[in-house]
Scaffold this motif. Structure first.
Motif, PDB file in Angstrom:
ATOM      1  N   GLY A 161      27.121  74.775  81.963  1.00  0.00           N
ATOM      2  CA  GLY A 161      26.195  75.991  81.587  1.00  0.00           C
ATOM      3  C   GLY A 161      26.136  77.144  82.228  1.00  0.00           C
ATOM      4  O   GLY A 161      25.622  77.953  81.960  1.00  0.00           O
ATOM      5  N   VAL A 162      26.733  77.014  83.349  1.00  0.00           N
ATOM      6  CA  VAL A 162      26.784  78.541  84.310  1.00  0.00           C
ATOM      7  C   VAL A 162      27.387  79.519  83.417  1.00  0.00           C
ATOM      8  O   VAL A 162      28.228  79.366  82.963  1.00  0.00           O
ATOM      9  N   LEU A 163      26.487  80.847  83.524  1.00  0.00           N
ATOM     10  CA  LEU A 163      27.153  81.767  82.758  1.00  0.00           C
ATOM     11  C   LEU A 163      27.463  82.915  83.832  1.00  0.00           C
ATOM     12  O   LEU A 163      28.515  83.921  83.649  1.00  0.00           O
ATOM     13  N   GLN A 164      26.772  83.199  84.810  1.00  0.00           N
ATOM     14  CA  GLN A 164      26.941  84.095  86.010  1.00  0.00           C
ATOM     15  C   GLN A 164      27.608  83.439  87.061  1.00  0.00           C
ATOM     16  O   GLN A 164      27.081  82.616  87.743  1.00  0.00           O
ATOM     17  N   LEU A 165      28.751  84.295  87.678  1.00  0.00           N
ATOM     18  CA  LEU A 165      29.324  83.548  88.617  1.00  0.00           C
ATOM     19  C   LEU A 165      29.496  84.468  89.656  1.00  0.00           C
ATOM     20  O   LEU A 165      30.153  85.774  89.443  1.00  0.00           O
ATOM     21  N   HIS A 166      28.783  84.501  90.815  1.00  0.00           N
ATOM     22  CA  HIS A 166      28.770  85.542  92.121  1.00  0.00           C
ATOM     23  C   HIS A 166      29.594  85.158  93.146  1.00  0.00           C
ATOM     24  O   HIS A 166      29.582  83.974  93.813  1.00  0.00           O
ATOM     25  N   LEU A 167      30.610  85.900  93.253  1.00  0.00           N
ATOM     26  CA  LEU A 167      31.608  85.544  94.290  1.00  0.00           C
ATOM     27  C   LEU A 167      31.074  86.308  95.531  1.00  0.00           C
ATOM     28  O   LEU A 167      31.059  87.443  95.643  1.00  0.00           O
ATOM     29  N   GLY A 189      35.160  82.176  81.177  1.00  0.00           N
ATOM     30  CA  GLY A 189      34.389  82.900  80.382  1.00  0.00           C
ATOM     31  C   GLY A 189      33.063  83.260  81.185  1.00  0.00           C
ATOM     32  O   GLY A 189      32.046  83.747  80.603  1.00  0.00           O
ATOM     33  N   PHE A 190      33.119  83.457  82.538  1.00  0.00           N
ATOM     34  CA  PHE A 190      31.883  83.799  83.279  1.00  0.00           C
ATOM     35  C   PHE A 190      31.710  85.242  83.313  1.00  0.00           C
ATOM     36  O   PHE A 190      32.682  86.130  82.903  1.00  0.00           O
ATOM     37  N   TYR A 191      30.440  85.686  83.601  1.00  0.00           N
ATOM     38  CA  TYR A 191      30.361  87.094  83.875  1.00  0.00           C
ATOM     39  C   TYR A 191      30.657  87.072  85.396  1.00  0.00           C
ATOM     40  O   TYR A 191      29.842  86.525  86.113  1.00  0.00           O
ATOM     41  N   LEU A 192      31.558  87.848  85.805  1.00  0.00           N
ATOM     42  CA  LEU A 192      31.818  87.661  87.309  1.00  0.00           C
ATOM     43  C   LEU A 192      31.464  88.977  88.136  1.00  0.00           C
ATOM     44  O   LEU A 192      31.678  89.971  87.775  1.00  0.00           O
ATOM     45  N   ASN A 193      30.810  88.467  89.018  1.00  0.00           N
ATOM     46  CA  ASN A 193      29.994  89.717  89.985  1.00  0.00           C
ATOM     47  C   ASN A 193      30.478  89.461  91.453  1.00  0.00           C
ATOM     48  O   ASN A 193      30.551  88.364  92.049  1.00  0.00           O
ATOM     49  N   LEU A 194      31.264  90.377  91.991  1.00  0.00           N
ATOM     50  CA  LEU A 194      31.661  90.377  93.419  1.00  0.00           C
ATOM     51  C   LEU A 194      30.780  91.180  94.331  1.00  0.00           C
ATOM     52  O   LEU A 194      30.494  92.112  94.069  1.00  0.00           O
ATOM     53  N   VAL A 195      30.191  90.235  95.434  1.00  0.00           N
ATOM     54  CA  VAL A 195      29.266  90.715  96.424  1.00  0.00           C
ATOM     55  C   VAL A 195      30.219  91.186  97.591  1.00  0.00           C
ATOM     56  O   VAL A 195      30.294  90.039  98.261  1.00  0.00           O
ATOM     57  N   GLN A 218      29.562  94.618  93.423  1.00  0.00           N
ATOM     58  CA  GLN A 218      28.203  94.937  94.249  1.00  0.00           C
ATOM     59  C   GLN A 218      28.594  95.345  95.637  1.00  0.00           C
ATOM     60  O   GLN A 218      29.319  94.365  96.340  1.00  0.00           O
ATOM     61  N   LEU A 219      28.465  96.467  96.085  1.00  0.00           N
ATOM     62  CA  LEU A 219      28.917  96.927  97.472  1.00  0.00           C
ATOM     63  C   LEU A 219      27.939  97.051  98.266  1.00  0.00           C
ATOM     64  O   LEU A 219      26.839  98.056  98.094  1.00  0.00           O
TER      65      LEU A 219
END
Length: 464
Positions: A161-167, A189-195, A218-219
Motif C-alpha cells: 500500500g505504499v504510495l510515496q517512495l523517497h529515494l 505507480g509510486f509518487y517518486l521523490n529524490l532527496v 528535493q535538493l
C-alpha cells in the motif's frame, strides 16, 4: 489567487490524481503528502482540466449528482487551493481521470497499511555535513542491495500500500542504477521523490531521471552563500548545487530546497528564502537539526540558542508573508525548545518505513540505535511479515503501550508519546515519555542538555 466561477482550474505542478488500488479510493499525491478523496471530490478534481470554467464543472457534475451548486464546488476547490493542490494560470495542468476497475485489490488491506517508504539506497556521500543523520558506523553498510534487490523491495512495498517512495542516502546519485530504479518505481505507480545533495548529478542525468518518471526533486543546500555553505559541506559544492537547481527546473521537475538549520546558519533564513525563490523552487523546507547519528555526535556545535530559535520563528513568519503562494515554506521546529514532542512518523509502525542500504527495515531512520531492537531484513523476510508481525514494528505500535502521563493525555493520538529514539538518547529507556514534553519526569534532562550540549568542535561525517 482565489478561484471564482469563471476560473479554469487545474492541478498544480508536482500533483497527481491516482487511484489507490490497496485502499480502494482515489488520492491526490504531491511532495511529501497524500490526500485521500471521496468519490465526489475526485469527480471535481477530474474535471479540473484548465479548459473548463468552474461554472462548466458545476454543470457537468449536475449531470451525475443532485444538489450540485457553484458554492459547494467552490468550497471544495478552495480547500484544495489552500493546500496548494489546485489553482489556475500558466502553471496549472489538467488532471487525468483515475482508472479503477482493473486496479482494485482482491482483498482489503490489513491495518495499518504504510503510506511511505524511505529507501536509503547508499550511505556513500562526497559531502561531510556535520548534521547528517546517517549512523556513525558507516563502514558496516558497504554490502548494498543490488538493483534486483531494490526492485523487489519496491514491488513488495507497492503491494503493501505504499504510495510515496523517497529515494535517499547518503547520496543516491552515486548509485549507477538510479535511473533504472526510478523507472521501476514509476512503473509500479509510486509518487517518486529524490532527496539529494545534487553534486553527483549532471544535467543530462537529471533529464534522464525526469524521463524515467521522477515526480519531485528535493535538493539540499547548506546556506545562502558559498563560503559558509562549503564549510559545512566540507567541499566546494555550493555553485554546483545552484547549477543542479537550474537543470531541475529545465527538466520540468518540481523543486524543493531543503536546508537543515543549526547554530551557524539559522540567522540567515531571509537570505535562504530569497535564494530559493531566485532558483525557482516550489517549496522550501527549513528543518531544525534532528539530533541523530552524526548530528547527535556534533550537537554542541549545532544546537542554536533559545533566542536564535525564537528569531527563526519570526523570520519564517516574515518570509511566508513576503513570498505568499509563490513559495511554499515548511518549517520543522527545534525539538529541544518545543513544549510538546513531535508526532514522530505519525506513530511507530503506522505510516512509514525505512530500508537501509543493506536491507535492514526500520520504523524510523534512527531506530537502529535502540539496543533492544532486533533489526529485521528484506534479505531473509518479506516486507509484509516485517511490517505486520516483527517485534521491531509491533513494539511501539499504537498507544496501548504508552506509560503515564502519556496514557492519560488528550494528545496521545496526536503525538503518540513522541520519539522513541530521543527518549532512549536522553533517558536510556526507549519506552519512556519523550523528555522534550514538559510533562515528562525527565524534561529537566533536556533543559540540562540545552545548557550543556557537548563539545563545540564538530567532527565531519566521513565514510571509512
Amino acid at each position: 489567487m482565489t478561484l471564482e466561477v469563471g476560473s479554469r482550474p487545474g492541478i498544480r505542478p508536482g500533483v497527481r490524481l491516482e487511484f489507490d488500488r490497496v485502499r480502494r479510493r482515489p488520492v491526490l499525491l504531491f511532495p511529501e503528502g497524500v490526500l485521500a478523496l471521496n468519490d465526489t471530490a475526485a469527480a471535481v478534481v477530474e474535471l479540473c482540466d484548465t479548459r473548463r470554467t468552474v461554472e462548466e464543472i458545476v454543470a457537468r457534475l449536475g449531470e451525475r449528482y443532485s444538489g450540485v451548486t457553484s458554492a459547494s464546488v467552490l468550497r471544495a476547490l478552495a480547500d484544495l487551493e489552500s493546500r496548494g493542490l489546485v489553482g489556475a494560470g500558466r502553471e496549472a495542468r489538467a488532471a487525468r481521470p483515475v482508472r479503477t476497475a482493473q486496479l482494485v485489490a482482491a482483498a482489503p488491506p490489513r491495518s495499518p497499511a504504510p503510506l511511505g517508504l524511505l529507501a536509503e539506497l547508499t550511505y556513500r556521500c562526497p559531502l561531510q555535513c556535520t548534521y547528517c543523520a546517517n549512523p556513525l558506523n558507516l563502514g558496516d553498510y558497504r554490502d548494498e542491495l543490488d538493483t534486483a534487490g531494490w526492485q523487489d523491495v519496491f514491488a513488495q512495498a507497492r503491494d503493501l500500500g505504499v504510495l510515496q517512495l523517497h529515494l535517499s542516502g547518503g547520496e543516491p546519485g552515486l548509485r549507477k542504477d538510479l535511473v533504472e530504479l526510478v523507472a521501476t518505481g514509476h512503473e509500479l505507480g509510486f509518487y517518486l521523490n529524490l532527496v539529494t545533495s545534487g553534486v553527483s548529478l549532471s544535467a543530462a542525468r537529471i533529464g534522464q531521471l525526469a524521463d524515467a518518471g521522477l515526480d519531485h526533486f528535493q535538493l539540499s543546500l547548506q546556506d545562502a552563500e558559498a563560503a559558509p555553505a562549503n564549510a559545512i559541506a566540507g567541499r566546494r559544492a555550493h555553485e554546483r548545487k545552484l547549477a543542479v537547481a537550474e537543470a531541475v527546473r529545465h527538466a520540468g521537475l518540481p523543486l524543493t530546497i531543503n536546508v537543515v538549520l543549526h547554530k551557524g546558519n539559522v540567522a540567515r533564513i531571509p537570505a535562504i528564502a530569497a535564494l530559493a525563490a531566485d532558483l525557482g523552487a516550489d517549496r522550501l523546507e527549513l528543518a531544525h537539526t534532528q539530533f541523530y547519528g552524526w548530528a547527535l555526535r556534533n550537537r554542541g556545535a549545532l544546537l542554536p540558542s533559545r533566542a536564535q530559535v525564537e528569531r527563526a520563528a519570526a523570520d519564517v513568519a516574515e518570509v511566508r508573508a513576503r513570498f505568499g503562494t509563490e513559495l511554499e515554506i515548511v518549517h520543522v521546529a527545534a525539538d529541544y525548545y518545543s513544549p510538546r514532542p513531535k508526532p514522530c512518523n505519525y506513530g511507530w509502525g503506522s505510516r512509514q518505513l525505512v530500508v537501509t542500504p543493506v536491507g535492514g527495515v526500520l520504523p524510523c531512520l534512527a531506530a537502529e540505535t535502540l539496543p533492544e531492537l532486533e533489526v529485521p531484513s528484506v534479505r531473509t523476510d518479506s516486507l509484509a511479515s516485517i511490517w505486520y508481525d516483527s517485534p521491531a514494528f509491533r513494539r511501539f505500535r499504537g498507544t496501548d503501550w504508552l506509560p503515564e502521563p502519556c496514557q492519560g493525555c488528550v494528545f496521545k493520538e496526536v503525538d503518540f508519546g513522541g520519539c522513541r529514539c530521543q527518549a532512549y538518547q536522553v533517558t536510556g529507556d526507549a519506552a519512556a515519555t519523550d523528555p522534550v514534553c514538559h510533562l515528562s519526569e525527565h524534561h529537566q534532562a533536556v533543559l540540562d542538555q540545552v545548557e550543556n550540549p557537548g563539545p563545540a568542535l564538530a567532527v565531519p561525517r566521513r565514510m571509512p
